[in-house]
Design a protein around this motif. Structure first.
Motif, PDB file in Angstrom:
ATOM      1  N   ALA A   1      41.500  54.597  54.356  1.00  0.00           N
ATOM      2  CA  ALA A   1      40.144  54.057  54.514  1.00  0.00           C
ATOM      3  C   ALA A   1      39.479  53.867  53.156  1.00  0.00           C
ATOM      4  O   ALA A   1      38.858  52.828  52.889  1.00  0.00           O
ATOM      5  N   ALA A   2      39.623  54.878  52.279  1.00  0.00           N
ATOM      6  CA  ALA A   2      39.023  54.784  50.946  1.00  0.00           C
ATOM      7  C   ALA A   2      39.637  53.605  50.190  1.00  0.00           C
ATOM      8  O   ALA A   2      38.931  52.853  49.514  1.00  0.00           O
ATOM      9  N   GLN A   3      40.952  53.464  50.335  1.00  0.00           N
ATOM     10  CA  GLN A   3      41.648  52.404  49.611  1.00  0.00           C
ATOM     11  C   GLN A   3      41.233  51.024  50.119  1.00  0.00           C
ATOM     12  O   GLN A   3      41.112  50.069  49.352  1.00  0.00           O
ATOM     13  N   MET A   4      41.007  50.951  51.419  1.00  0.00           N
ATOM     14  CA  MET A   4      40.592  49.680  52.007  1.00  0.00           C
ATOM     15  C   MET A   4      39.277  49.206  51.377  1.00  0.00           C
ATOM     16  O   MET A   4      39.158  48.063  50.928  1.00  0.00           O
ATOM     17  N   VAL A   5      38.307  50.117  51.341  1.00  0.00           N
ATOM     18  CA  VAL A   5      36.998  49.777  50.753  1.00  0.00           C
ATOM     19  C   VAL A   5      37.163  49.499  49.268  1.00  0.00           C
ATOM     20  O   VAL A   5      36.611  48.537  48.719  1.00  0.00           O
ATOM     21  N   ASN A   6      37.968  50.342  48.606  1.00  0.00           N
ATOM     22  CA  ASN A   6      38.155  50.222  47.159  1.00  0.00           C
ATOM     23  C   ASN A   6      38.789  48.884  46.790  1.00  0.00           C
ATOM     24  O   ASN A   6      38.332  48.207  45.862  1.00  0.00           O
ATOM     25  N   THR A   7      39.802  48.496  47.522  1.00  0.00           N
ATOM     26  CA  THR A   7      40.499  47.246  47.190  1.00  0.00           C
ATOM     27  C   THR A   7      39.556  46.057  47.353  1.00  0.00           C
ATOM     28  O   THR A   7      39.469  45.208  46.450  1.00  0.00           O
ATOM     29  N   ILE A   8      38.846  46.040  48.468  1.00  0.00           N
ATOM     30  CA  ILE A   8      37.911  44.917  48.682  1.00  0.00           C
ATOM     31  C   ILE A   8      36.832  44.919  47.591  1.00  0.00           C
ATOM     32  O   ILE A   8      36.534  43.890  46.982  1.00  0.00           O
ATOM     33  N   GLY A   9      36.275  46.105  47.328  1.00  0.00           N
ATOM     34  CA  GLY A   9      35.208  46.233  46.330  1.00  0.00           C
ATOM     35  C   GLY A   9      35.678  45.817  44.952  1.00  0.00           C
ATOM     36  O   GLY A   9      34.987  45.095  44.235  1.00  0.00           O
ATOM     37  N   CYS A  10      36.875  46.280  44.566  1.00  0.00           N
ATOM     38  CA  CYS A  10      37.388  45.961  43.234  1.00  0.00           C
ATOM     39  C   CYS A  10      37.693  44.465  43.107  1.00  0.00           C
ATOM     40  O   CYS A  10      37.389  43.856  42.079  1.00  0.00           O
ATOM     41  N   LEU A  11      38.288  43.893  44.155  1.00  0.00           N
ATOM     42  CA  LEU A  11      38.638  42.472  44.082  1.00  0.00           C
ATOM     43  C   LEU A  11      37.395  41.590  43.977  1.00  0.00           C
ATOM     44  O   LEU A  11      37.405  40.552  43.335  1.00  0.00           O
ATOM     45  N   LEU A  12      36.323  42.090  44.588  1.00  0.00           N
ATOM     46  CA  LEU A  12      35.052  41.369  44.551  1.00  0.00           C
ATOM     47  C   LEU A  12      34.596  41.141  43.105  1.00  0.00           C
ATOM     48  O   LEU A  12      34.070  40.075  42.750  1.00  0.00           O
ATOM     49  N   GLY A  13      34.809  42.137  42.273  1.00  0.00           N
ATOM     50  CA  GLY A  13      34.438  41.999  40.862  1.00  0.00           C
ATOM     51  C   GLY A  13      35.561  41.380  40.048  1.00  0.00           C
ATOM     52  O   GLY A  13      35.327  40.627  39.105  1.00  0.00           O
ATOM     53  N   LEU A  14      36.781  41.733  40.428  1.00  0.00           N
ATOM     54  CA  LEU A  14      37.937  41.341  39.623  1.00  0.00           C
ATOM     55  C   LEU A  14      38.185  39.831  39.635  1.00  0.00           C
ATOM     56  O   LEU A  14      38.514  39.241  38.605  1.00  0.00           O
TER      57      LEU A  14
END
Lengths: 555, 248
Positions: A425-438
């Motif tokens: 779950a943490a990774q799911m949010v993290n991946t989406i969040g990071c890609l948003l900036g990346l």
């Protein structure tokens, strides 16, 4: 027998600062004794720095200001700072304490007048302002007094200003809050308001930082002082128009030995008294009605839309992953604190692009566009790892359950399964969040797709191993005793330890990358990332096998 | 002691009234049981009596004082225990009770005597120095009861008081209610436990969909046509089924 308002004030103060809780845990139960030491060790240096900064700035502004005939400029700036911070944060504190607190249903049936509850609550918020004042205003006042050789009149005025100055902004904030709550039932939109307020706060913080950088930004303090002094008259005039009490305070302190000082002190006291009287009248007439309207906020039998009964089944694993993700994202208290990093990163990069120049943008100086591909990969992996710790999702996963932990404890699942759902779950949010900036950043700096994809893959692998360790950390000492959900994330030492540990890992990786650059072995970076992931993953897995069940059964 | 005159309440955005034109009088020396299915309007009525909600229409008088116009005087006459007492978790039990004592202006000697009495009765003496957040639900309930009884209120109002109490405390509590009314005071409580109401109450009122559909002594209710010899449970089911519960 104590006066009832005083008694209520002391009880609320106790609850707010947790005195009885500290006594109970640290002295009576002898639990978590190390906590105050860690807190003091982390906050202590910051406070010392604040004191030192106030002291030195006062001295420099005083000395430089003498030649411009404006020696009391540091006082104007100091008092204005305390007042503005008091007004801005005070408004949010007041709203949260007056209307969103859980204790009103306990207090309203007691034989207390509206203004008595209001005053006790306001008093508690005021003590917080005094703490801020103690680290900003007090060193400023003392340093100025020593430099200007103030004498006894100065000491009397200084003490009065210190006590009275935070009252006016808080009273203004309270009047605004009381009126707002009387005419708009905000409690129904509590979650949305928290979200809007949080975003507004971010916009203001970044907007003002950007404005400062564009208008007064400089690395040289003497240039900054010179600029401030050259605009001193205008500054005082503007401040006087916007918030006269800070000028009265400064004038009272600056001219403590003559009538001007005492006259300004009189203005300050008069404004405070008038404000308090207005608040008293509003408190008596309006506060309770606003609070009562708030009690009805979410009640009532409304016509509900017909909802189709969902009979679709899912695996327990996926359901738990989605539940954890939804519970985090849907609670603005968690989401605002945890997801702020994902918003900040692109905003920090994008704001300067709309400015007049790119000068001063740290990313411009780094020449991110010209980085070696493997450094980009390493950097992205590092970014994913730091962000997962900053999100606080894994490091507060059990703490956030609080009193609802029984739900998950009652399910027929092993702790290993539960931990795995938390990591995913943490990774799911993290991946989406990071890609948003990346994605925009990669576009801006012209990084190639394969670099971004490879960095993302390594990032997911490395950050997942870190997330597992953070989940284990929270399992070892979950903070379950909270009423306000913000405390489960903001006051949770697990989040701080997690961030600290991950930062150390980040520094270590940064150092390794540096060595790679020096020895021209950048091709090693993917292998190093894999090796570190493997080490952390296997170490974490072994540790989990050894202790997770014991920790889970101990909660 | 309590008089509700044409009291109505509709929550904002709600399609129906939570309480509609409620007229009710509870006299000194009475234990009054307020019964009704979930969502019938029991808690809304209690909240209006204690001043947590303002009626849209009508008046609530406690001990002759209008709860909204003379709030402090009315509240001095009552002690209230909600269905889920939300007490300050980071105060100790004793600190909470002293806060209540100070707010009601109870002098030191009286306070000590009453605290000793109730804390011993509820077996809370040892736990009184601990944080409330370390209490079980039953202990929190007993602490809230102690707080509500501390100023010996003329009117004791309780929303579902038996929930969370063990059988011993529950029995004890019924005794307290009886003692309290024997001194000329009044007890008004809501409950789902019909046996408790049947054993304890001088009169009961049944509310359904915001309207008081029956009120009186057990004998009076049984004397209504076609209900001779019915138990309270049977009466309750018949009355509330006729009205149609709003529960889904």
């Amino acid at each position: 027998m104590r006066n009832r308002v005083w008694s209520l004030f002391l009880a609320l103060l106790n609850v707010n600062y947790g005195w009885s809780a500290a006594k109970y845990y640290y002295l009576k139960k002898r639990q978590r004794v190390w906590e105050p030491i860690v807190i003091a060790a982390s906050i202590g240096p910051v406070l010392v720095m604040m004191l030192w900064f106030s002291w030195v700035m006062t001295e420099q502004l005083f000395m430089a200001g003498l030649s411009f005939g404006q020696p009391h400029l540091p006082l104007v700036i100091g008092t204005l700072m305390v007042a503005v911070v008091g007004l801005f944060f005070g408004f949010f504190y007041v709203l949260s304490s007056f209307y969103f607190s859980n204790d009103l249903p306990t207090l309203v049936p007691l034989p207390l007048r509206s203004w008595e509850i209001l005053v006790a609550k306001l008093g508690v918020i005021l003590t917080g302002q005094y703490v801020l004042g103690a680290f900003v205003l007090v060193p400023m006042i003392i340093r100025y007094g020593l430099l200007a050789r103030g004498g006894i009149p100065y000491v009397v005025i200084a003490l009065t200003v210190f006590l009275v100055l935070p009252v006016i902004p808080l009273v203004i904030a309270s009047i605004l809050a009381v009126l707002l709550m009387r005419f708009v039932n905000l409690s129904r939109f509590k979650d949305r308001l928290t979200l809007i307020g949080g975003i507004l706060l971010l916009v203001i913080v970044f907007g003002s930082t950007y404005w400062m950088q564009e208008n007064v930004g400089t690395d040289d303090p003497s240039v900054l002082i010179e600029r401030v002094l050259s605009q001193a008259d205008g500054l005082i005039y503007s401040i006087g128009r916007v918030f006269p009490p800070s000028v009265w305070s400064a004038q009272a302190l600056g001219y403590a030995t003559n009538a001007t000082g005492w006259l300004n002190l009189f203005y300050l006291l008069l404004a405070s008294v008038v404000g308090l009287v207005v608040l008293y009248l509003l408190g008596e007439k309006v506060f309770l009605q606003g609070a009562l309207a708030g009690f009805e906020g979410s009640r009532g039998r409304r016509k509900h839309k017909q909802v189709e009964v969902q009979g679709e089944s899912n695996s327990a694993f996926l359901t738990l992953v989605h539940t954890e993700r939804k519970l985090f994202v849907r609670d603005p208290n968690f989401a605002l604190n945890g997801l702020v990093g994902y918003v900040l990163f692109p905003v920090m990069l994008l704001i300067p692009l709309f400015g007049a120049s790119l000068e001063g943008n740290p990313f411009e100086r780094l020449d991110l566009g010209g980085l070696h591909p493997f450094l980009v990969v390493g950097g992205i992996a590092l970014f994913f790892t730091l962000m997962i710790a900053m999100s606080m999702i894994p490091s507060t996963t059990f703490s956030r359950e609080g009193r609802y932990l029984w739900i998950i404890r009652g399910l027929p699942l092993s702790i290993e399964q539960i931990m795995a759902t938390r990591v995913v779950a943490a990774q799911m949010v993290n991946t989406i969040g990071c890609l948003l900036g990346l994605i925009p950043v990669s576009y801006l700096f012209g990084w190639r797709i394969w670099e971004v994809v490879l960095g993302t893959v390594f990032g997911i692998i490395l950050s997942s191993t870190v997330a597992y360790l953070l989940v284990l950390l929270d399992l070892s000492r979950p903070m379950l005793d909270w009423v306000n959900p913000v405390k489960a994330v903001k006051s949770n030492l697990n989040a701080i330890f997690g961030l600290l540990g991950t930062s150390i890992l980040g520094l270590l990786l940064g150092f390794i990358f540096y060595l790679n650059v020096q020895s021209q072995t950048l091709w090693l970076i993917p292998f190093e990332l894999l090796l570190i992931s493997l080490l952390l993953g296997s170490g974490g897995w072994y540790l989990g096998r050894q202790v997770a069940w014991k920790l889970w059964s101990k909660i | 002691m309590i008089r509700l005159q044409g009291v109505s309440k509709r929550y904002k955005g709600a399609s129906t009234h939570a309480v509609r034109s409620l007229d009710l009088e509870v006299k000194p020396g009475e234990i009054f049981g307020f019964l009704g299915p979930n969502g019938a309007g029991k808690t809304t009525t209690i909240k209006m009596i204690v001043g947590l909600l303002k009626p849209d229409q009508g008046r609530v008088l406690v001990n002759g004082h209008d709860v909204n116009a003379e709030a402090v005087a009315a509240k001095h006459s009552m002690g209230f225990v909600p269905d889920k007492p939300d007490l300050y978790p980071r105060l100790t039990g004793m600190e909470y009770l002293n806060l209540i004592g100070d707010v009601y202006g109870i002098d030191g000697a009286t306070r000590r005597r009453r605290l000793q009495h109730y804390l011993e009765m509820f077996q809370l003496t040892e736990a009184a120095g601990d944080l409330i957040q370390s209490y079980s639900r039953g202990m929190q309930q007993k602490l809230a009861l102690t707080g509500a009884l501390l100023h010996a209120p003329a009117l004791f109002i309780l929303d579902e008081p038996m929930v969370g109490l063990d059988p011993k405390s529950s029995h004890l509590f019924k005794e307290i209610m009886r003692d309290h009314v024997a001194k000329g005071n009044t007890v008004f409580f809501s409950t789902h436990v019909l046996e408790v109401a049947e054993q304890l109450c001088h009169r009961v009122g049944i509310i359904n969909q915001g309207e008081l559909i029956a009120c009186g002594t057990m004998d009076e209710l049984r004397k209504s046509p076609g209900r001779a010899g019915s138990s309270l449970e049977k009466l309750f089911l018949e009355l509330t089924d006729e009205g149609g519960s709003d529960e889904k």
